[in-house]
Design a protein around this motif. Structure first.
Motif, PDB file in Angstrom:
ATOM      1  N   ASN A 164     -19.359  13.498  -2.580  1.00 40.72           N
ATOM      2  CA  ASN A 164     -20.109  12.832  -3.648  1.00 40.72           C
ATOM      3  C   ASN A 164     -20.741  13.858  -4.573  1.00 40.72           C
ATOM      4  OD1 ASN A 164     -19.705  10.206  -2.412  1.00 40.72           O
ATOM      5  ND2 ASN A 164     -21.244  10.833  -0.899  1.00 40.72           N
ATOM      6  N   ILE A 165     -21.034  13.449  -5.800  1.00 43.85           N
ATOM      7  CA  ILE A 165     -21.531  14.376  -6.803  1.00 43.85           C
ATOM      8  C   ILE A 165     -22.876  14.990  -6.414  1.00 43.85           C
ATOM      9  CG2 ILE A 165     -22.718  12.665  -8.221  1.00 43.85           C
ATOM     10  CD1 ILE A 165     -21.677  14.255 -10.684  1.00 43.85           C
ATOM     11  N   ASP A 166     -23.656  14.300  -5.570  1.00 46.16           N
ATOM     12  CA  ASP A 166     -24.950  14.862  -5.157  1.00 46.16           C
ATOM     13  C   ASP A 166     -24.801  15.904  -4.047  1.00 46.16           C
ATOM     14  OD1 ASP A 166     -24.353  13.335  -2.958  1.00 46.16           O
ATOM     15  OD2 ASP A 166     -26.129  12.044  -3.081  1.00 46.16           O
ATOM     16  N   PHE A 180     -19.447  19.960  -5.168  1.00 39.07           N
ATOM     17  CA  PHE A 180     -20.476  19.263  -5.936  1.00 39.07           C
ATOM     18  C   PHE A 180     -21.873  19.590  -5.422  1.00 39.07           C
ATOM     19  CE2 PHE A 180     -16.805  16.252  -5.529  1.00 39.07           C
ATOM     20  CZ  PHE A 180     -16.313  16.404  -6.817  1.00 39.07           C
ATOM     21  N   CYS A 181     -22.823  19.681  -6.367  1.00 39.02           N
ATOM     22  CA  CYS A 181     -24.241  19.782  -6.038  1.00 39.02           C
ATOM     23  C   CYS A 181     -25.012  19.247  -7.248  1.00 39.02           C
ATOM     24  CB  CYS A 181     -24.639  21.221  -5.720  1.00 39.02           C
ATOM     25  SG  CYS A 181     -26.365  21.407  -5.226  1.00 39.02           S
ATOM     26  N   ASN A 182     -25.026  17.921  -7.355  1.00 40.49           N
ATOM     27  CA  ASN A 182     -25.582  17.218  -8.516  1.00 40.49           C
ATOM     28  C   ASN A 182     -24.841  17.566  -9.806  1.00 40.49           C
ATOM     29  OD1 ASN A 182     -27.630  15.825  -7.077  1.00 40.49           O
ATOM     30  ND2 ASN A 182     -28.798  17.742  -7.005  1.00 40.49           N
ATOM     31  N   ASP A 183     -23.680  18.136  -9.669  1.00 43.08           N
ATOM     32  CA  ASP A 183     -22.789  18.467 -10.777  1.00 43.08           C
ATOM     33  C   ASP A 183     -21.513  19.003 -10.138  1.00 43.08           C
ATOM     34  OD1 ASP A 183     -21.664  18.936 -13.244  1.00 43.08           O
ATOM     35  OD2 ASP A 183     -23.368  20.086 -14.026  1.00 43.08           O
ATOM     36  N   SER A 205      -1.875  19.589  -1.951  1.00 43.54           N
ATOM     37  CA  SER A 205      -2.634  18.654  -2.787  1.00 43.54           C
ATOM     38  C   SER A 205      -3.973  18.346  -2.126  1.00 43.54           C
ATOM     39  CB  SER A 205      -1.870  17.334  -2.971  1.00 43.54           C
ATOM     40  OG  SER A 205      -0.583  17.542  -3.502  1.00 43.54           O
ATOM     41  N   ILE A 206      -5.015  18.137  -2.951  1.00 45.11           N
ATOM     42  CA  ILE A 206      -6.292  17.660  -2.421  1.00 45.11           C
ATOM     43  C   ILE A 206      -6.910  16.677  -3.405  1.00 45.11           C
ATOM     44  CG2 ILE A 206      -6.803  19.756  -1.085  1.00 45.11           C
ATOM     45  CD1 ILE A 206      -8.836  20.478  -3.258  1.00 45.11           C
ATOM     46  N   THR A 207      -7.668  15.728  -2.858  1.00 42.16           N
ATOM     47  CA  THR A 207      -8.509  14.857  -3.668  1.00 42.16           C
ATOM     48  C   THR A 207      -9.939  15.348  -3.519  1.00 42.16           C
ATOM     49  OG1 THR A 207      -7.068  12.969  -3.235  1.00 42.16           O
ATOM     50  CG2 THR A 207      -9.249  12.490  -4.090  1.00 42.16           C
ATOM     51  N   LEU A 208     -10.616  15.608  -4.625  1.00 43.93           N
ATOM     52  CA  LEU A 208     -11.940  16.223  -4.563  1.00 43.93           C
ATOM     53  C   LEU A 208     -13.039  15.267  -4.146  1.00 43.93           C
ATOM     54  CD1 LEU A 208     -12.085  18.532  -7.728  1.00 43.93           C
ATOM     55  CD2 LEU A 208     -11.401  19.110  -5.400  1.00 43.93           C
ATOM     56  N   ASN A 209     -12.977  14.023  -4.651  1.00 40.32           N
ATOM     57  CA  ASN A 209     -14.157  13.163  -4.523  1.00 40.32           C
ATOM     58  C   ASN A 209     -13.904  11.938  -3.651  1.00 40.32           C
ATOM     59  OD1 ASN A 209     -12.444  12.288  -6.726  1.00 40.32           O
ATOM     60  ND2 ASN A 209     -14.044  10.810  -7.274  1.00 40.32           N
ATOM     61  N   GLU A 217     -20.078   9.327 -10.970  1.00 41.21           N
ATOM     62  CA  GLU A 217     -18.716   9.733 -10.613  1.00 41.21           C
ATOM     63  C   GLU A 217     -17.653   8.939 -11.367  1.00 41.21           C
ATOM     64  OE1 GLU A 217     -18.796   9.472  -6.333  1.00 41.21           O
ATOM     65  OE2 GLU A 217     -20.722  10.502  -6.384  1.00 41.21           O
ATOM     66  N   ASN A 218     -18.034   7.818 -11.930  1.00 42.85           N
ATOM     67  CA  ASN A 218     -17.099   7.073 -12.779  1.00 42.85           C
ATOM     68  C   ASN A 218     -16.614   7.926 -13.954  1.00 42.85           C
ATOM     69  OD1 ASN A 218     -16.977   4.338 -11.647  1.00 42.85           O
ATOM     70  ND2 ASN A 218     -19.155   4.216 -12.151  1.00 42.85           N
ATOM     71  N   TYR A 219     -17.426   8.895 -14.364  1.00 43.13           N
ATOM     72  CA  TYR A 219     -17.141   9.671 -15.571  1.00 43.13           C
ATOM     73  C   TYR A 219     -16.361  10.959 -15.292  1.00 43.13           C
ATOM     74  CZ  TYR A 219     -20.397   6.388 -17.621  1.00 43.13           C
ATOM     75  OH  TYR A 219     -20.999   5.221 -18.039  1.00 43.13           O
ATOM     76  N   PHE A 220     -15.934  11.136 -14.046  1.00 41.52           N
ATOM     77  CA  PHE A 220     -15.136  12.329 -13.729  1.00 41.52           C
ATOM     78  C   PHE A 220     -13.847  12.378 -14.549  1.00 41.52           C
ATOM     79  CE2 PHE A 220     -16.692  13.419  -9.151  1.00 41.52           C
ATOM     80  CZ  PHE A 220     -17.897  13.831  -9.682  1.00 41.52           C
TER      81      PHE A 220
END
Length: 262
Positions: A164-166, A180-183, A205-209, A217-220
């Protein structure tokens, strides 16, 4: 080309390249390891070349010299089949056995000198072959008469992160996210080592989130974050790894201002 991989701040697992102390083996290895012949010039080939230089230097305490043409000394040749300067006569059968991102590691004679050839149809195959070859040395195995062909049986070899972004990780129990660390994190050594580790075992291959996309995270997938994600992707590209993003299927509503997501 990536740099500064000889750094002891992180545990590099099986890529620490322990020094070889068996004098008889060292002599055999040194017959090849002083002379590297690089055929071609592309990003992943340069990664493989630097990995060879690092591994051989740390294990044998001798940094090899890189050439673009075969000289009077035995050595290691790395390059795609299409870029090789040698005849296919000795490797034709093996070459035809290499599929997709597979690779060939073979001891050959050329101009009355012995060489180890690491080759493939695709650039990523050369990197996989390089890791295999370095593993043989780390395991202190004989490399005088190699004839190895390896092909992957699974095309997509993927890890799915639930980050997660946090910085938290859903169902994660080993610390916070490295991405991620709040960004979105800037590329750093830990991420580089992680990409290197994944490539060494064939992950492509990897998925980051986290698959449960919500909030910021919708705005990634928008310009707000894509340029930062591309910076990370540039690190992973050097190791033949593609980055994927989980998306919210309600994105047309959440960020597109549409009435529904049909």
């Amino acid at each position: 080309m990536y740099t500064n991989i000889i750094n002891d701040d992180f545990d590099k697992c099986w890529l620490n390249y322990r020094k070889i102390n068996n004098k008889d083996l060292i002599k055999d290895y040194e017959n090849f390891s002083f002379n590297l012949i690089k055929k071609g010039n592309f990003k992943i080939l340069n990664t493989a070349l630097e990995e060879l230089i690092t591994g051989l230097d740390k294990m044998l305490n001798q940094k090899p010299i890189v050439h673009t043409d075969i000289n009077d000394s035995s050595g290691i040749i790395i390059g795609k089949f299409s870029d090789l300067c040698i005849s296919y006569t000795d490797i034709l059968f093996d070459k035809d056995m290499v599929k997709n991102d597979g690779y060939l590691i073979k001891t050959i004679m050329y101009n009355n000198k012995k060489f180890i050839l690491i080759s493939a149809n695709k650039d990523i195959g050369i990197l996989y072959g390089t890791y295999h070859f370095l593993r043989l040395i780390q395991m202190e195995l004989n490399i005088n008469n190699l004839s190895i062909v390896e092909n992957s049986s699974i095309k997509l070899r993927m890890l799915n992160h639930w980050d997660n972004i946090d910085g938290t990780i859903e169902r994660g129990y080993s610390g916070n996210s490295i991405f991620f660390c709040n960004d979105i994190a800037e590329p750093n050594e830990r991420i580089l080592y992680y990409a290197r580790l994944l490539s060494s075992i064939g992950i492509n291959s990897i998925t980051l989130n986290n698959v449960n996309v919500r909030g910021e995270e919708n705005y990634f997938i928008t310009e707000k974050y894509l340029y930062k994600i591309n910076k990370l992707a540039n690190v992973f590209r050097c190791f033949g790894i593609k980055i994927y993003l989980s998306i919210n299927f309600a994105s047309p509503v959440k960020i597109g201002n549409l009435e529904n997501a049909d």
